[in-house]
Scaffold this motif. Structure first.
Motif, short mmCIF file in Angstrom:
data_model
loop_
_atom_site.label_atom_id
_atom_site.label_comp_id
_atom_site.label_asym_id
_atom_site.label_seq_id
_atom_site.Cartn_x
_atom_site.Cartn_y
_atom_site.Cartn_z
N GLY A 39 -0.57 10.83 0.26
CA GLY A 39 0.47 10.11 -0.48
C GLY A 39 1.72 10.95 -0.56
O GLY A 39 1.66 12.17 -0.64
N TYR A 41 6.08 10.96 -2.04
CA TYR A 41 7.15 10.35 -2.85
C TYR A 41 8.48 10.90 -2.36
O TYR A 41 8.63 12.11 -2.14
CB TYR A 41 6.98 10.68 -4.33
CG TYR A 41 8.16 10.27 -5.18
CD1 TYR A 41 8.29 8.96 -5.62
CD2 TYR A 41 9.16 11.19 -5.51
CE1 TYR A 41 9.39 8.57 -6.37
CE2 TYR A 41 10.26 10.81 -6.26
CZ TYR A 41 10.38 9.50 -6.69
OH TYR A 41 11.47 9.13 -7.43
N ALA A 62 7.49 5.34 -2.21
CA ALA A 62 6.14 5.81 -2.53
C ALA A 62 5.20 5.33 -1.44
O ALA A 62 5.29 4.19 -0.98
CB ALA A 62 5.69 5.30 -3.88
N GLN A 64 0.93 5.50 -0.22
CA GLN A 64 -0.45 5.87 -0.49
C GLN A 64 -1.29 5.47 0.73
O GLN A 64 -1.21 4.34 1.21
CB GLN A 64 -0.98 5.15 -1.73
CG GLN A 64 -2.39 5.51 -2.14
CD GLN A 64 -2.86 4.66 -3.31
OE1 GLN A 64 -2.88 3.44 -3.25
NE2 GLN A 64 -3.21 5.34 -4.41
N LYS A 70 5.89 1.37 -1.32
CA LYS A 70 6.79 0.80 -2.32
C LYS A 70 8.16 1.45 -2.16
O LYS A 70 8.29 2.67 -2.25
CB LYS A 70 6.26 1.05 -3.74
CG LYS A 70 7.20 0.58 -4.85
CD LYS A 70 6.61 0.92 -6.21
CE LYS A 70 7.59 0.68 -7.33
NZ LYS A 70 7.04 1.04 -8.66
N ALA A 192 1.91 13.57 -3.66
CA ALA A 192 2.02 12.56 -4.71
C ALA A 192 0.74 11.73 -4.81
O ALA A 192 0.11 11.43 -3.81
CB ALA A 192 3.21 11.66 -4.44
N THR A 193 0.36 11.38 -6.03
CA THR A 193 -0.80 10.52 -6.27
C THR A 193 -0.36 9.34 -7.15
O THR A 193 0.58 9.46 -7.95
CB THR A 193 -1.94 11.28 -6.95
OG1 THR A 193 -1.47 11.82 -8.20
CG2 THR A 193 -2.45 12.40 -6.06
N TYR A 194 -1.06 8.23 -7.00
CA TYR A 194 -0.71 7.01 -7.73
C TYR A 194 -1.98 6.35 -8.24
O TYR A 194 -3.04 6.44 -7.61
CB TYR A 194 0.05 6.04 -6.81
CG TYR A 194 1.27 6.66 -6.17
CD1 TYR A 194 2.49 6.72 -6.85
CD2 TYR A 194 1.20 7.21 -4.89
CE1 TYR A 194 3.60 7.30 -6.27
CE2 TYR A 194 2.31 7.80 -4.30
CZ TYR A 194 3.51 7.84 -5.00
OH TYR A 194 4.61 8.42 -4.42
N ASP A 195 -1.85 5.64 -9.37
CA ASP A 195 -3.03 4.93 -9.88
C ASP A 195 -3.20 3.61 -9.13
O ASP A 195 -2.35 3.21 -8.33
CB ASP A 195 -2.94 4.71 -11.40
CG ASP A 195 -1.75 3.85 -11.80
OD1 ASP A 195 -1.44 2.87 -11.09
OD2 ASP A 195 -1.13 4.14 -12.84
N TYR A 198 -0.31 0.82 -9.18
CA TYR A 198 1.06 1.16 -8.84
C TYR A 198 1.66 0.24 -7.77
O TYR A 198 2.86 -0.07 -7.79
CB TYR A 198 1.13 2.62 -8.37
CG TYR A 198 2.53 3.16 -8.24
CD1 TYR A 198 3.21 3.66 -9.36
CD2 TYR A 198 3.18 3.18 -7.02
CE1 TYR A 198 4.50 4.16 -9.25
CE2 TYR A 198 4.47 3.68 -6.90
CZ TYR A 198 5.12 4.16 -8.01
OH TYR A 198 6.40 4.65 -7.90
N ASN A 204 5.19 -4.44 -11.02
CA ASN A 204 6.53 -4.08 -10.57
C ASN A 204 7.58 -5.14 -10.88
O ASN A 204 8.64 -5.18 -10.25
CB ASN A 204 6.50 -3.81 -9.06
CG ASN A 204 5.81 -2.52 -8.72
OD1 ASN A 204 6.37 -1.44 -8.85
ND2 ASN A 204 4.55 -2.61 -8.30
#
Length: 327
Positions: A39, A41, A62, A64, A70, A192-195, A198, A204
Motif C-alpha cells: 500500500g 500514499y 491511496a 492497497q 482512491k 501505508a495501511t488502510y482499514d 477506506y 467517501n
C-alpha cells in the motif's frame, strides 16, 4: 606473476561492474519499489494547462494491494472536491458535497497514462523501448511516450526521480514541448495501511450536503466551436427541481450543450455511466463516444454529438469556462 595479473584483471572488472549503476538498474529498482509495496500514499499538486488557463489541484492518492485505488482531487480555486475510487465492485467518481456517485464499467487506471498513479507511470517506463534517459542535477530523468486515448495532443512525459529513486515529478508535454500537465510529488509513503472501509463508496461521501442554486443566472458559451458550425438556438426551461439551458449548434459539425442546476440528494445516489472518467476543465467528468458530462460550480454540463469524435467534444468541453461570458 601471470596468475597475479589475471587476478588483478578480474578484480578490476568486478570493481568497474559494481560501480556502474545505469538506466536498466534504475528502472529495475524503481519497479521493485512499487511492486513490493502492499500500500502507498501520495500527496502532491497537479497543474493542468488548457490554452491560457491553468487549473491547480491538491492531489491525494491511496493504493492497497491488489486493486484498490482512491484519488482525491481538490480544485485549489473553488475547493470543489471529487474522488475517483476503484474497488472490487467497480470504478466510481464521487462528488461528496452532492452525495452522488457515478459508476463506470472501466479498466481505470490501467487503460491510460495517469500522471499520479505509480503503476501506470511504471508501465509507461517499462513498455517504451525508445525512451531516453539522462542524469542531471542529482536527478534521473526519463522521457517516455504516453497513452491518453482521448487527447492525441499529449505525446510524451518527463519522469524525474532523485538519487534515492523517489519520484519527484511527471511532466506531460505536447509535440512542441509545451507543458500541458505537471504532477509534483510532495510525499510518497510506501508503507501505508488502510482499514477495510477506506475504499468503500459509503465511506467517501459527505453527510453535510451543500446548498446549490436552483436557477441559472447566465448562459455559459464555449470558446471553441468547430469549423463551419454556429450557434443556431438556445432555450431556457423550468424543470421539476430547477432550470435547464439547451444550446444547439448547427452546421458541418453539429452538437448540443445542456446546462442545468444540480440537486443534492439526502441519500447516496449511484448513477451508472458509460465511458471513462477524465479530468475536464476544473473537475472530473465522464467521456464516451458520443457524449461528455461533468459538474462544475453547481451546474451539470452535457456535450452531445453524433458527428464529433470524443477528442473534439473534449475540446469543446474544455473551452466552457464556468465564469459567465454572456447572457
Amino acid at each position: 606473476m601471470k596468475k597475479y595479473l589475471i587476478f588483478l584483471t578480474i578484480i578490476s572488472l568486478c570493481l568497474v561492474g559494481c560501480g556502474s549503476y545505469g538506466e536498466k538498474d534504475i528502472v529495475k529498482d524503481f519497479s521493485k519499489k512499487i511492486n513490493d509495496t502492499n500500500g502507498y500514499y501520495i500527496n502532491g499538486e497537479l497543474e493542468i494547462v488548457n490554452n491560457e488557463d491553468s487549473y491547480l489541484y491538491d492531489v491525494e492518492v491511496a493504493y492497497q494491494k491488489e486493486n484498490n485505488f482512491k484519488v482525491v482531487l481538490k480544485n485549489k480555486t473553488n475547493n470543489h472536491e471529487q474522488v475517483i475510487l476503484k474497488n472490487s465492485d467497480g470504478v466510481y467518481v464521487l462528488t461528496p458535497s452532492l452525495n452522488k456517485s457515478f459508476k463506470f464499467q472501466s479498466e481505470w487506471p490501467y487503460n491510460n497514462s495517469q500522471s499520479y498513479i505509480l503503476q501506470t507511470i511504471l508501465k509507461d517506463l517499462e513498455s517504451d523501448t525508445e525512451k531516453t534517459f539522462e542524469e542531471k542535477d542529482d536527478s534521473y530523468i526519463f522521457t517516455t511516450k504516453v497513452n491518453y486515448s482521448n487527447n492525441s495532443e499529449l505525446v510524451k512525459q518527463q519522469i524525474t526521480l532523485d538519487k534515492d529513486l523517489n519520484l519527484k515529478s511527471v511532466v506531460v508535454l505536447n509535440s512542441n514541448d509545451e507543458i500541458k500537465m505537471k504532477m509534483t510529488f510532495n510525499t510518497i509513503d510506501y508503507k501505508a495501511t488502510y482499514d477495510d472501509t477506506y475504499f468503500m463508496v459509503s465511506s467517501n461521501v459527505s453527510n453535510t450536503i451543500d446548498e446549490t442554486s436552483q436557477t441559472l443566472d447566465s448562459i455559459i458559451y464555449p470558446m471553441y466551436v468547430p469549423n463551419n458550425t454556429q450557434l443556431s438556438g438556445q432555450e431556457k426551461l423550468k424543470t421539476e427541481n430547477g432550470e435547464r439551458i439547451i444550446l444547439t449548434f448547427s452546421g458541418e459539425n453539429p452538437f448540443t450543450i445542456v446546462q442545468e442546476t444540480v440537486n443534492p440528494t439526502s441519500e447516496l445516489l449511484t448513477i451508472p455511466m458509460y465511458g471513462e472518467p477524465q479530468i475536464i476543465t476544473d473537475t472530473v467528468g465522464a467521456v464516451s463516444e458520443d457524449s461528455i458530462s461533468w459538474i462544475s460550480n453547481g451546474v451539470e454540463f452535457y456535450v452531445v454529438s453524433d458527428k464529433l469524435d470524443s477528442e473534439e467534444m473534449l475540446e469543446v468541453a474544455n473551452s466552457i469556462n464556468t465564469l459567465p461570458i454572456g447572457k
